[in-house]
Design a protein around this motif. Sequence first.
Motif, PDB file in Angstrom:
ATOM      1  N   THR A 337       0.828  -1.204   0.000  1.00 21.97           N
ATOM      2  CA  THR A 337       0.000   0.000   0.000  1.00 21.97           C
ATOM      3  C   THR A 337       0.861   1.252   0.000  1.00 21.97           C
ATOM      4  N   SER A 340       2.315   1.760  -3.497  1.00 17.23           N
ATOM      5  CA  SER A 340       1.313   2.298  -4.436  1.00 17.23           C
ATOM      6  C   SER A 340       1.050   3.774  -4.184  1.00 17.23           C
ATOM      7  N   ALA A 341       0.947   4.148  -2.906  1.00 22.07           N
ATOM      8  CA  ALA A 341       0.672   5.545  -2.570  1.00 22.07           C
ATOM      9  C   ALA A 341       1.813   6.451  -3.012  1.00 22.07           C
ATOM     10  N   ARG A 342       3.039   6.000  -2.821  1.00 24.39           N
ATOM     11  CA  ARG A 342       4.197   6.812  -3.199  1.00 24.39           C
ATOM     12  C   ARG A 342       4.326   6.934  -4.723  1.00 24.39           C
ATOM     13  N   VAL A 343       4.094   5.845  -5.419  1.00 26.58           N
ATOM     14  CA  VAL A 343       4.172   5.919  -6.874  1.00 26.58           C
ATOM     15  C   VAL A 343       3.094   6.854  -7.412  1.00 26.58           C
ATOM     16  N   SER A 344       1.904   6.758  -6.870  1.00 23.46           N
ATOM     17  CA  SER A 344       0.812   7.638  -7.326  1.00 23.46           C
ATOM     18  C   SER A 344       1.148   9.101  -7.073  1.00 23.46           C
ATOM     19  N   ALA A 345       1.691   9.379  -5.880  1.00 22.35           N
ATOM     20  CA  ALA A 345       2.055  10.761  -5.545  1.00 22.35           C
ATOM     21  C   ALA A 345       3.174  11.254  -6.458  1.00 22.35           C
ATOM     22  N   LEU A 347       3.960  10.180  -9.538  1.00 20.63           N
ATOM     23  CA  LEU A 347       3.480  10.364 -10.910  1.00 20.63           C
ATOM     24  C   LEU A 347       2.596  11.606 -11.025  1.00 20.63           C
ATOM     25  N   ALA A 348       1.857  11.904  -9.974  1.00 22.87           N
ATOM     26  CA  ALA A 348       1.030  13.121  -9.986  1.00 22.87           C
ATOM     27  C   ALA A 348       1.908  14.362 -10.039  1.00 22.87           C
ATOM     28  N   SER A 364       8.080   8.186 -16.137  1.00 28.22           N
ATOM     29  CA  SER A 364       6.950   7.430 -15.577  1.00 28.22           C
ATOM     30  C   SER A 364       7.190   5.932 -15.722  1.00 28.22           C
TER      31      SER A 364
END
Length: 375
Positions: A337, A340-345, A347-348, A364
Motif C-alpha cells: 500500500t 502504491s501511494a508513493r508511486v501515485s504521488a 506520478l502526480a 513514468s
Amino acid sequence: MAAHPGARSGATRSRAAGPGATGASAAGIAARVDAVLDEFVTAEIATLRSLSPEVAAAAAPLRELILGGGKRLRPAFGYWGYRGVATGADEAVLRAVSALELLHAFALIHDDVMDAAATRRGAPTLHRQFGERHVAAGWRGDPARFGDSVAVLLGDLCTVWADRLIGTSGVPAAVLLGARREYDEMRIEAVAGQYLDVLHGADGAPGVGTAVQVARFKSASYTVQRPLQFGAALSGAVPPDVVAAYDRFGGAVGEAFQLRDDLLGVYGESAVTGKPVGADLRQGKPTVLAELAFSLAAPAQHRRLDRVYGDPDASDAAIADAAAAITESGARAEAETMISARVSAGLAALGAAPIDPVARDRLSALALACVQRLA
C-alpha cells in the motif's frame, strides 16, 4: 549561470530531436551507458597497469562488477531528468550521468563489506574474492581482513573514477560546478543513510518513521531523487517548478524503490535477485518492512520473527516461517500500500511538471519499473 548548449525553458514542450531519437529508449540508454563504462574502465585499468601490474590486477574484478549486471537506473533517471528540460547533443551528459554507476559500485562494495555479504549479482562479493585469493596464495595474516581491506580500497577507487568521468565528460566546467551541488548532496545523504542503517541495527528497533527516513537517505536520494536533479542541472538552467516537481517525484519513487527492495529481500528468489533471500532478517536490518512487521505482529507472530531477526545462522526454514509471519501480520500488504501511494504521488507530481512529454513518459515508465521489478 550560463545555460548549457541546448537548454530550454521548462515551459517549452516541443522539439525536433531528443528522447525519441535513436538510442533513447530504456534499453538504448542502458547500452550507451555500458559502452561509456566499458571504454572508461578499460582505459583506467590500463593506466593502473602503468603504475603497478599488481594494482591493475586487483582492480580487474571491478570490470565484472560494473559491467556484469545492474539496471542502470541511476544514469537513466539522470539522463531523462536532463532531457526533461533540454535538447541538443547529449553525449557529454550521457558520460556525466554514467558516472553514477561508478558511484553505485562504490556503495555496493562498501555495503557488502559492512553486511559481510557473500554474493552480489550472483557472484562472490569482492571482499570474499580477495579473501579466497589470500587463502589460495598462502599469504600471511587474516584472509578476511585482507579481503575487507582490498574491497574498501576498490570502493574508494570507484569514487575517484566517478569524479574523473564527470570531470572529463565534456560538459562545460561552469555547468558542472553548478551540478556538483546535487552530486555532492547525493553522496552525503547516502553516507548518512548508511550510518543510520548501521546505527539502528545496533541500538535496537527504530520504529517505522525512522526506518522510512533511513530509506529516504540511503536509497531514495541516490537512486532516483538526486540523479534526476543532477541530470537536470547538467542543462545549466532548471526552472524552479521543475526542481520542485523532480524533488517530489524522486523522493516518492525512491522510497517506493527501497520498499520494493525490502520485500524482495524477504520474498524474492536468490537466482533472480543475485543476493541471499533472508539476509536482511539474519542481519537484523531495521528495514521499513521489519519495523512494520514488529509493530503489527500478534504475540505469536512476534516470537516467530524474534527467532530469526539478527541471527546469522537462522535456517532457510526458519526464514520462510518468519516471512509467513510477516505476511500474516499484515506488514507485507501495508508495504505494498505504501509503495502504491508513493508511486501515485510521484506520478502526480511529474504529471504537473512543465517538462518534455516524451521525457515524462520515460520517467513514468522508469518509476513503474522500479517498483514492479523482480530483481
